[in-house]
Design a protein around this motif. Structure first.
Motif, mmCIF file in Angstrom:
data_model
loop_
_atom_site.group_PDB
_atom_site.id
_atom_site.type_symbol
_atom_site.label_atom_id
_atom_site.label_comp_id
_atom_site.label_asym_id
_atom_site.label_seq_id
_atom_site.Cartn_x
_atom_site.Cartn_y
_atom_site.Cartn_z
ATOM 1 N N VAL A 107 2.038 6.262 -7.157
ATOM 2 C CA VAL A 107 1.018 7.141 -7.748
ATOM 3 C C VAL A 107 1.507 8.590 -7.764
ATOM 4 N N ALA A 108 2.043 9.040 -6.625
ATOM 5 C CA ALA A 108 2.527 10.420 -6.530
ATOM 6 C C ALA A 108 3.669 10.675 -7.508
ATOM 7 N N THR B 47 0.833 -1.206 0.000
ATOM 8 C CA THR B 47 0.000 0.000 0.000
ATOM 9 C C THR B 47 0.866 1.254 0.000
ATOM 10 N N ALA B 48 1.904 1.254 0.833
ATOM 11 C CA ALA B 48 2.815 2.401 0.885
ATOM 12 C C ALA B 48 3.498 2.607 -0.461
ATOM 13 N N ALA C 231 -3.855 3.430 -8.327
ATOM 14 C CA ALA C 231 -4.721 4.005 -7.280
ATOM 15 C C ALA C 231 -6.029 3.253 -7.134
ATOM 16 N N THR C 232 -6.435 2.560 -8.170
ATOM 17 C CA THR C 232 -7.760 1.915 -8.133
ATOM 18 C C THR C 232 -7.700 0.400 -8.006
ATOM 19 N N ARG D 286 2.392 1.643 -3.322
ATOM 20 C CA ARG D 286 1.378 2.025 -4.304
ATOM 21 C C ARG D 286 1.174 3.530 -4.321
ATOM 22 N N TRP D 287 0.988 4.154 -3.142
ATOM 23 C CA TRP D 287 0.714 5.587 -3.112
ATOM 24 C C TRP D 287 1.955 6.425 -3.417
ATOM 25 N N ALA E 216 -0.810 5.482 -13.129
ATOM 26 C CA ALA E 216 -1.099 6.016 -11.789
ATOM 27 C C ALA E 216 -2.547 5.712 -11.389
#
Length: 201
Positions: free
Chosen positions: A77-78, A70-71, A199-200, A73-74, A195
């Motif tokens: 994305v950023a 999860t970490a 995120a999805t 992933r975000w 991205a």
């Protein structure tokens, strides 16, 4: 053994050939002829390390660590959205060319950091390369798994070398600034799409 290595080669290619953020970046550096060999080497060695980790069983740990994914992933994305903004700005302003530049040490470090981030901040690389290829490799026993892994690693090396060094063949097309604007617009779109997918999912 040769057939097993060929199977690994095909599996490795199947996972990396799709157009993605890393491939778009390697292609762009190849067209610019800027730090191409270091980028190709970095991407290839990263894949080798990830494939080896999968064979050694790290894929099991990755699948059991949702917080880490999860970490990543975000963070991915950023980073991808930030890179998309830069590519979009280049497309809007235009002016890129195939002019060969020496580049500063800072530029060299920035290129390698970007290539590394596009590789290691993508959680799908852990699921696809580490978990999937690791699982496929370990189906072939203690000896066969490393033959399969070697084939997969060779697939990565051939792909990145072909993409980065083979991009020179498209140089005449990219002698025009308008072609660069189209490429950067496509790169920006790819980054945004990846991205959004991160995120999805």
């Amino acid at each position: 053994m040769l057939a097993l290595a060929a199977t690994g080669f095909a599996a490795g290619l199947a996972l990396i050939v799709a157009i993605g953020s890393q491939n778009a970046f390697v292609l762009r550096q190849g067209l610019l002829r800027r730090h191409v060999v270091p980028v190709v080497v970095l991407c290839t060695l990263s894949d080798v390390a990830l494939i080896a980790a999968g064979v050694l069983g790290v894929g099991t740990l990755v699948s059991q660590a949702p917080a880490v994914l999860t970490a990543l992933r975000w963070a991915g994305v950023a980073f991808l959205l930030g890179y998309a903004v830069l590519a979009g700005r280049r497309a809007w302003r235009g002016g890129e060319s195939l002019r060969v530049e020496r580049g500063t040490g800072r530029d060299f470090a920035g290129v390698l950091l970007t290539a590394g981030a596009l590789t290691w901040l993508n959680p799908h690389v852990y699921l696809d390369t580490v978990l999937l290829l690791g699982t496929l490799a370990n189906q072939h026993g203690a000896g066969g798994r490393w033959v399969f892994a070697a084939g997969a690693a060779l697939g990565s090396a051939v792909w990145f070398a072909g993409l980065g060094l083979g991009a020179r063949g498209a140089a005449p097309l990219f002698a025009r600034p308008s072609s660069w604007r189209v490429l950067d617009a496509l790169v920006a779109a790819v980054m945004v799409l990846v991205a959004v997918r991160l995120a999805t999912t």
